[in-house]
Write a protein that holds these residues in place. Structure first.
Motif: not given
Length: 113
Positions: A24-32, A60-64
């Protein structure tokens, strides 16, 4: 590669490096982030719609979704409800058996009992 620290008894700790096939990429961009994880395991269409609303504008929808498919996940990933990595149109009814058995399999099970 991810690095995790495991804590044992007392103050001892060990650091381990893990190589994950689909990390799982580490980023603050996840809406969840900050949402209740149960939201993404809906029991009905209303809960599914709530989860999908969180995912709708996520960068990050597509990555998720790609992670959910690759990992054969269950629940809502990138706004898509997955079961064993396969898209579903609606949640399973709670308490429902996961797979339908054929009449032949049912008869065979009854004859053994």
């Amino acid at each position: 590669m991810e690095i995790i620290t495991l804590f044992g008894e007392g103050n001892s700790s060990k650091t381990h490096e893990l190589t994950l096939k689909h990390p799982t990429p580490r980023t603050d961009e996840w809406a969840c982030v900050g949402e209740d994880p149960e939201l993404f395991h809906p029991d009905d269409l209303t809960q599914l719609a709530e989860a999908q609303q969180v995912c709708a504008a996520c960068p990050m929808k597509q990555v998720c979704l790609d992670l959910g498919l690759a990992r054969r996940e269950f629940g809502v990933w990138g706004g898509v409800l997955l079961e064993n990595g396969k898209p579903r149109s609606e949640p399973r009814t709670p308490g429902r058996k996961p797979y339908k058995r054929s009449q032949e399999a049912i008869a065979k099970a009854r004859s053994v009992a």
